[in-house]
Design a protein around this motif. Structure first.
Motif, PDB file in Angstrom:
ATOM      1  N   ALA A  76      -4.612  -4.257   3.526  1.00 26.96           N
ATOM      2  CA  ALA A  76      -4.638  -2.904   4.087  1.00 26.96           C
ATOM      3  C   ALA A  76      -5.952  -2.229   3.707  1.00 26.96           C
ATOM      4  O   ALA A  76      -6.481  -1.400   4.453  1.00 26.96           O
ATOM      5  N   SER A  77      -6.490  -2.624   2.555  1.00 26.29           N
ATOM      6  CA  SER A  77      -7.727  -1.991   2.075  1.00 26.29           C
ATOM      7  C   SER A  77      -8.887  -2.169   3.052  1.00 26.29           C
ATOM      8  O   SER A  77      -9.742  -1.288   3.159  1.00 26.29           O
ATOM      9  N   LEU A  78      -8.942  -3.298   3.745  1.00 27.18           N
ATOM     10  CA  LEU A  78     -10.037  -3.466   4.718  1.00 27.18           C
ATOM     11  C   LEU A  78      -9.811  -2.566   5.937  1.00 27.18           C
ATOM     12  O   LEU A  78     -10.775  -2.127   6.572  1.00 27.18           O
ATOM     13  N   ASN A 154       4.283   6.268   0.681  1.00 30.48           N
ATOM     14  CA  ASN A 154       3.349   6.271  -0.444  1.00 30.48           C
ATOM     15  C   ASN A 154       3.950   5.500  -1.610  1.00 30.48           C
ATOM     16  O   ASN A 154       4.783   6.015  -2.364  1.00 30.48           O
ATOM     17  N   THR A 155       3.500   4.279  -1.706  1.00 28.34           N
ATOM     18  CA  THR A 155       4.060   3.248  -2.565  1.00 28.34           C
ATOM     19  C   THR A 155       4.070   3.641  -4.049  1.00 28.34           C
ATOM     20  O   THR A 155       4.994   3.299  -4.773  1.00 28.34           O
ATOM     21  N   ILE A 156       3.027   4.336  -4.474  1.00 30.90           N
ATOM     22  CA  ILE A 156       2.873   4.613  -5.902  1.00 30.90           C
ATOM     23  C   ILE A 156       3.696   5.825  -6.335  1.00 30.90           C
ATOM     24  O   ILE A 156       4.434   5.763  -7.310  1.00 30.90           O
ATOM     25  N   ALA A 174      -1.385   5.043  11.230  1.00 31.87           N
ATOM     26  CA  ALA A 174      -0.565   5.017  10.016  1.00 31.87           C
ATOM     27  C   ALA A 174      -0.768   3.750   9.204  1.00 31.87           C
ATOM     28  O   ALA A 174      -0.748   2.643   9.730  1.00 31.87           O
ATOM     29  N   ASP A 175      -0.939   3.957   7.904  1.00 27.91           N
ATOM     30  CA  ASP A 175      -0.845   2.867   6.939  1.00 27.91           C
ATOM     31  C   ASP A 175       0.644   2.695   6.651  1.00 27.91           C
ATOM     32  O   ASP A 175       1.264   3.546   6.015  1.00 27.91           O
ATOM     33  N   ALA A 176       1.220   1.615   7.164  1.00 29.04           N
ATOM     34  CA  ALA A 176       2.666   1.374   7.012  1.00 29.04           C
ATOM     35  C   ALA A 176       2.921   0.182   6.096  1.00 29.04           C
ATOM     36  O   ALA A 176       3.943  -0.498   6.210  1.00 29.04           O
ATOM     37  N   GLN A 198       2.326  -8.107   2.118  1.00 24.72           N
ATOM     38  CA  GLN A 198       2.991  -8.525   0.876  1.00 24.72           C
ATOM     39  C   GLN A 198       4.090  -7.596   0.364  1.00 24.72           C
ATOM     40  O   GLN A 198       4.587  -7.784  -0.730  1.00 24.72           O
ATOM     41  N   LYS A 199       4.450  -6.576   1.147  1.00 23.38           N
ATOM     42  CA  LYS A 199       5.564  -5.722   0.719  1.00 23.38           C
ATOM     43  C   LYS A 199       6.833  -6.025   1.521  1.00 23.38           C
ATOM     44  O   LYS A 199       7.835  -6.380   0.955  1.00 23.38           O
ATOM     45  N   ASN A 200       6.748  -5.876   2.825  1.00 22.90           N
ATOM     46  CA  ASN A 200       7.975  -6.060   3.608  1.00 22.90           C
ATOM     47  C   ASN A 200       7.916  -7.195   4.614  1.00 22.90           C
ATOM     48  O   ASN A 200       8.889  -7.450   5.306  1.00 22.90           O
TER      49      ASN A 200
HETATM   50  C1  LIG Z   1      -0.294  -1.979  -1.208  1.00 21.92           C
HETATM   51  C2  LIG Z   1      -0.843  -0.922  -0.362  1.00 21.92           C
HETATM   52  C3  LIG Z   1      -2.176  -0.927   0.066  1.00 21.92           C
HETATM   53  C4  LIG Z   1      -3.157  -1.977  -0.379  1.00 21.92           C
HETATM   54  O1  LIG Z   1      -2.902  -3.151   0.227  1.00 21.92           O
HETATM   55  P1  LIG Z   1      -3.876  -4.428   0.070  1.00 21.92           P
HETATM   56  O2  LIG Z   1      -3.254  -5.360   1.049  1.00 21.92           O
HETATM   57  O3  LIG Z   1      -3.766  -4.870  -1.349  1.00 21.92           O
HETATM   58  O4  LIG Z   1      -5.240  -4.023   0.445  1.00 21.92           O
HETATM   59  C5  LIG Z   1      -2.591   0.071   0.903  1.00 21.92           C
HETATM   60  N1  LIG Z   1      -1.760   1.029   1.314  1.00 21.92           N
HETATM   61  C6  LIG Z   1      -0.465   1.086   0.928  1.00 21.92           C
HETATM   62  C7  LIG Z   1       0.423   2.177   1.415  1.00 21.92           C
HETATM   63  C8  LIG Z   1       0.025   0.108   0.072  1.00 21.92           C
HETATM   64  O5  LIG Z   1       1.309   0.146  -0.325  1.00 21.92           O
END
Ligand SMILES: *Cc1c(COP(=O)(O)O)cnc(C)c1O
Length: 371
Positions: A76-78, A154-156, A174-176, A198-200
């Motif tokens: 997602a970072s890219l 927001n994961t954190i 959206a960053d999903a 790598q999350k869902n």
């Molecule tokens: C984990 C995460 C990222 C980072 O993802 P990478 O694949 O490690 O770059 C970005 N945005 C959200 C919302 C995340 O949970």
């Protein structure tokens, strides 16, 4: 076989059925006499695998025909760079286009800082001064803005957007990463949606990008080739070697989602799982959820001690995480930036895992009260 309940924020649990299927096929996939890991991405054996993965994603998310689905790398970072470059980037010397962002936490902030390197960024709302425990009111974008970016979950900190901002003709992006496929999403409301797998979705290595056709092909000429959506779209995500094996596992995860009854069924289960944990936290005398009710995530649930002195906190947090791990409940430490504890309960976490965590927390509460 020993399996733990893994509450990691990512990489995270995968459905056991998926791991078993992948295991059974590890040396011979579909009677090809090869592992998917060994296949040429351009072979007739691999083609149906990536095609099936895309078809299933389209079906499960109801992705309209005028959207492209891309399987990219760089996480997602890219996308923090690709989104502004492709949607708001301009030829050298041309006037900048505005890229609108909402700051809801660490990942949103990273997206903002990256975008600001290439385009003219305007942060129209932020909940930073509230410690990010709430999704802020988001104003509409100015006319002519190139994009409106939000971090859907927001994961954190553990918040999520419940009501999407009204952005009119400005593409909502959206960053999903930490909520894709956790609940139904009306893709047509978005210009683009992206998610690290790598999350869902599967193992790390793939980033899924769902992007409306008219937003593909607007990158300025100086954009690096690998960062252009039009190149990846034209080449069917095979401009270079894609993350073949990760895409294959995503396909198996999507099959699993379908077998469960699709995203509606998964969402119902997710609401049930999160509901159990929030109810427990809201009634606990020891722990609490710091997140405002209307903004609570279904996927990432941070919690803290209700009334413990600051000097005792680090030891008690460590003890919680360690004792939980001894019982097969692993990765419960909060993100290193915010501390506390956090349970990430993505699609693959069964309700039994959440119940086991709550049972452990009840015992732990008694234990620390008694001594
Ligand atoms: C984990 C995460 C990222 C980072 O993802 P990478 O694949 O490690 O770059 C970005 N945005 C959200 C919302 C995340 O949970």
């Amino acid at each position: 076989m020993k399996r733990v309940f893994n509450f990691s924020a990512g990489p995270s649990m995968l459905p056991l059925e998926v791991l078993k299927k992948a295991g059974a096929e590890i040396t011979d996939a579909n009677g090809t006499g090869q592992s998917v890991m060994e296949m040429s991405h351009r072979s007739k054996d691999y083609k149906p695998i990536i095609e099936k993965t895309e078809t299933l994603l389209r079906e499960l998310m109801n992705i309209p025909a005028n959207y492209r689905v891309l399987f990219l790398q760089g996480g997602a970072s890219l996308q923090f760079a690709m989104i502004p470059l492709n949607l708001a980037g301009v030829e050298n010397g041309a006037p900048h286009k505005k890229a609108i962002y909402v700051d809801t936490g660490v990942w949103a902030d990273k997206a903002i800082k990256e975008a600001a390197k290439y385009v003219d960024v305007d942060v129209v709302a932020s909940s930073r001064n509230k410690g990010y425990v709430v999704i802020p009111d988001a104003p509409p974008p100015p006319q002519g803005a190139a994009l409106y970016h939000i971090t859907l979950n927001n994961t954190i900190v553990g918040t999520k957007w419940d009501k999407l901002p009204e952005t009119g003709n400005v593409p909502l992006v959206a960053d999903a990463s930490s909520c894709i496929l956790s609940e139904p999403l009306d893709v047509a409301k978005f210009g683009a949606i992206y998610a690290g797998a790598q999350k869902n979705l599967g193992p790390a290595g793939t980033t899924v990008v769902i992007i409306r056709e008219d937003l593909v092909g607007n990158a300025p000429s100086w954009t690096p080739t690998m960062l252009r959506y039009d190149i990846h779209a034209k080449e069917g995500s095979m401009y270079n070697t894609p993350p073949c094996y990760s895409i294959y596992i995503i396909g198996l995860v999507l099959e699993w989602v379908k077998e469960q009854g699709g995203v509606e069924t998964i969402a119902k289960r997710n609401r049930e799982k999160a509901g159990l944990l929030y109810d427990y936290l809201d009634n606990s005398k020891t722990f609490l959820s710091p997140i405002e009710k209307a903004s609570r995530s279904l996927m990432n649930i941070p919690f803290v001690y209700r009334s413990v002195s600051e000097d005792k906190k680090p030891d008690l947090e460590k003890r919680f995480v360690q004792e939980a791990a001894k019982e097969g409940l692993v990765n419960l430490a909060g993100h290193r930036l915010v501390g506390g504890m956090r349970a990430s309960i993505y699609n693959a976490m069964p309700i039994e895992g959440v119940q086991a965590l709550i049972d452990f927390m009840e015992r732990f509460e008694k234990e620390i009260k008694d001594n």
